[in-house]
Design a protein around this motif. Sequence first.
Motif, PDB file in Angstrom:
ATOM      1  N   UNK A  96      -9.675  -7.147  14.166  1.00 57.54           N
ATOM      2  CA  UNK A  96     -10.366  -6.800  12.929  1.00 57.54           C
ATOM      3  C   UNK A  96      -9.568  -5.785  12.121  1.00 57.54           C
ATOM      4  N   UNK A  97      -8.956  -4.792  12.818  1.00 58.57           N
ATOM      5  CA  UNK A  97      -8.128  -3.790  12.132  1.00 58.57           C
ATOM      6  C   UNK A  97      -6.924  -4.452  11.475  1.00 58.57           C
ATOM      7  N   UNK A  98      -6.254  -5.346  12.203  1.00 58.73           N
ATOM      8  CA  UNK A  98      -5.091  -6.043  11.640  1.00 58.73           C
ATOM      9  C   UNK A  98      -5.488  -6.876  10.425  1.00 58.73           C
ATOM     10  N   UNK A  99      -6.617  -7.595  10.508  1.00 60.48           N
ATOM     11  CA  UNK A  99      -7.059  -8.434   9.393  1.00 60.48           C
ATOM     12  C   UNK A  99      -7.401  -7.586   8.173  1.00 60.48           C
ATOM     13  N   UNK A 100      -8.082  -6.458   8.396  1.00 60.15           N
ATOM     14  CA  UNK A 100      -8.479  -5.600   7.280  1.00 60.15           C
ATOM     15  C   UNK A 100      -7.268  -4.950   6.619  1.00 60.15           C
ATOM     16  N   UNK A 101      -6.350  -4.403   7.429  1.00 56.97           N
ATOM     17  CA  UNK A 101      -5.159  -3.764   6.867  1.00 56.97           C
ATOM     18  C   UNK A 101      -4.264  -4.779   6.159  1.00 56.97           C
ATOM     19  N   UNK A 102      -4.141  -5.971   6.749  1.00 53.27           N
ATOM     20  CA  UNK A 102      -3.339  -7.005   6.103  1.00 53.27           C
ATOM     21  C   UNK A 102      -3.931  -7.421   4.769  1.00 53.27           C
ATOM     22  N   UNK A 103      -5.260  -7.575   4.721  1.00 53.45           N
ATOM     23  CA  UNK A 103      -5.918  -7.929   3.464  1.00 53.45           C
ATOM     24  C   UNK A 103      -5.743  -6.821   2.427  1.00 53.45           C
ATOM     25  N   UNK A 104      -5.922  -5.567   2.850  1.00 49.68           N
ATOM     26  CA  UNK A 104      -5.776  -4.442   1.931  1.00 49.68           C
ATOM     27  C   UNK A 104      -4.354  -4.359   1.389  1.00 49.68           C
ATOM     28  N   UNK A 105      -3.362  -4.591   2.240  1.00 50.96           N
ATOM     29  CA  UNK A 105      -1.969  -4.558   1.794  1.00 50.96           C
ATOM     30  C   UNK A 105      -1.691  -5.654   0.775  1.00 50.96           C
ATOM     31  N   UNK A 106      -2.238  -6.848   1.006  1.00 47.76           N
ATOM     32  CA  UNK A 106      -2.022  -7.956   0.081  1.00 47.76           C
ATOM     33  C   UNK A 106      -2.644  -7.667  -1.282  1.00 47.76           C
ATOM     34  N   UNK A 107      -3.907  -7.233  -1.287  1.00 50.98           N
ATOM     35  CA  UNK A 107      -4.565  -6.909  -2.546  1.00 50.98           C
ATOM     36  C   UNK A 107      -3.893  -5.707  -3.209  1.00 50.98           C
ATOM     37  N   UNK A 108      -3.511  -4.713  -2.397  1.00 46.92           N
ATOM     38  CA  UNK A 108      -2.832  -3.544  -2.942  1.00 46.92           C
ATOM     39  C   UNK A 108      -1.516  -3.891  -3.601  1.00 46.92           C
ATOM     40  N   UNK A 109      -0.790  -4.850  -3.052  1.00 46.26           N
ATOM     41  CA  UNK A 109       0.479  -5.274  -3.650  1.00 46.26           C
ATOM     42  C   UNK A 109       0.262  -5.811  -5.054  1.00 46.26           C
ATOM     43  N   UNK A 110      -0.743  -6.663  -5.208  1.00 44.04           N
ATOM     44  CA  UNK A 110      -1.027  -7.202  -6.546  1.00 44.04           C
ATOM     45  C   UNK A 110      -1.534  -6.116  -7.479  1.00 44.04           C
TER      46      UNK A 110
END
Length: 468
Positions: free
Chosen positions: A208-222
Motif C-alpha cells: 500500500x505504501x509503494x502504491x501510494x508513493x508511486x501514485x503521488x510521484x506520478x501526479x506530482x510530476x505532472x
Amino acid sequence: MSSPARADTASTTRWIALGAITTAALMVVLDASVINIAVPRMQQELGLSDAARSWAITAYAVAFGGLLLLGGRIADYAGRKRVLLISLTGFAVASLIGGLATGPGTLIAARALQGVFAAALAPAALSLVAVTFTEPRERVRAFAIFAATQGSGGAIGLLLGGALTEAFGWRWSLFINIPIALVALAIGLPSITRSDSLVGGRHDVAGAVLATLGSAALVGAFSVASEPDGWTSSTPYALFLAAAVLIGAFVWRQRRTADPLLPGRVVADRTRGGAYLMAGFLAAGMFGMFLLLPYYLQEDLAYTPLATGVVIVPFSVALVAASLVVPRLLQRFSSRTVLIGGIAVATVAMAGLAVVITLPDALVGILVTTTVMGAGIGFVFTPLNSSVVADVPSDDVGVASAMFSVTQQIGGAVGVALLNGIYVVSAGAGGDVSSAALRLTFSAATVLYALAAVIAITVIPAPRKAVL
C-alpha cells in the motif's frame, strides 16, 4: 408470515440498502468535484497559486487511489458493512477539518484524509451491491442505479458546490458531507445485510505504501511540470523516474508476497483489464474538464458559482437518463456494443467542446456538447461496473471493486494535473488567451477519450452471460 411476504420484505430491504450504499458512494464521487467551483474563492482566501490549485483536488485523489487496494482487502477481511459505516464516519470528520482550514496545508491534509477513508468506503460500497443483488435482472437494475449515481456525482457536485459557495461560502462545499454521511448511516444501519468476511490473511501495508508513493510521484510530476518553466527543470523527470521505480516495486512485490493487495488473477481477465484501462482514460479526461470548465466560466465569463453549476446540470441529467436506459439496451445489444457506442458519442462531444469554447457566444455550444457527452458517458458506466465484478470469486470482490476505483482516481488525478498543466502553460505563454488554451486542453481530453474508445474496440471481448 408467508413465504411470498417474506420475499417481498427482503426485496424491499435490499432496495432500501441500495439507497444507503449509493448515498455513501455518491458522497465519495461528489467530493472529487464539489470544491471545483469553490476553487477561485478558495485561492483568494487561502493563497493557493494557479499552478498549485490542482493539489486541492489531487491530494484527495492520490490518497484515495493509492490506498484503494488496501481498502478493498480490508473490506473483504473486516466485513463490508462494518467498513462502510466506519469509513462514512471518518469521512465526515475529515470534511469538518477541511471546512475549518485556515491555510493551504490544513486544507490539503484534510483532503488527503478524506481520500484515506474514501479508499475503504468505495470498494465496500461496490462490493455490497454485488453481494446484495445476486439475481441477474435485479443486479442489472441495481448496477444501473449505482452507475447513474456514480456517473452523475461529478456534475451534481459542481451544481451543489456552486449553490453552497454562493449562498454560504466555499467552506460549505466540505461541510455538506456531514449531513450526507448521517443520512447514509441512518438508512444503512438497519437495512444493509452483513456480508461474510474472510478468515485469516494479512494486510500488505508495504504494498500500500509503494502504491501510494508511486501514485503521488506520478501526479506530482505532472503538477510540477504544469509550472510555466516546469518541463525545463529536472524535477518532473526525477519524479517520473521515482514513480516508475515505486510502481515497479509494487508490481514486483505483488507477484511474490503471500497476501498481495492485487492478486494477478484479478487483472489478468481480459474484460476486467480492459474495463480498468477504459475507466482510467475516461476519468482523466472528465476530471480535467470538470476542473477547468468551471474555472473558465467564472474567471473569463464572470458567471456566479451558482450559474456555473447550473450550466453543468444538463450533463448530469443526460448521464442519469442514459444510465437508466441501459438495462433495456442490454436486452437487445451486447454490453460491448453499448460501451463502444457510448464512448464514441462522448469522444465526439468532447471534440465539439474544444471547438465551441472559442466561439464568441460559447454558452449554447457548451450546453449542447456537455449534454451529449453526459449521455455517452451514461451508456458507458453501467457495463463497466458490471464487467468489473462479473464472475469474480467472492474472496476477490472487494479488491476487484477497489481496482476499478483505483484506475478512476489515479487516472483522474493524472488528468487534472496534465490538463491543468497544459492550460497554465498555454495561457501563460501569450497573455489573455484562456479560450485558446482551453481549446488545446479539451483537444488533449479528446485524445484521452479516444484512447478509451480504442480500448473498448480492441481489448474488451464479446460479453459474458453473467454481465447481462
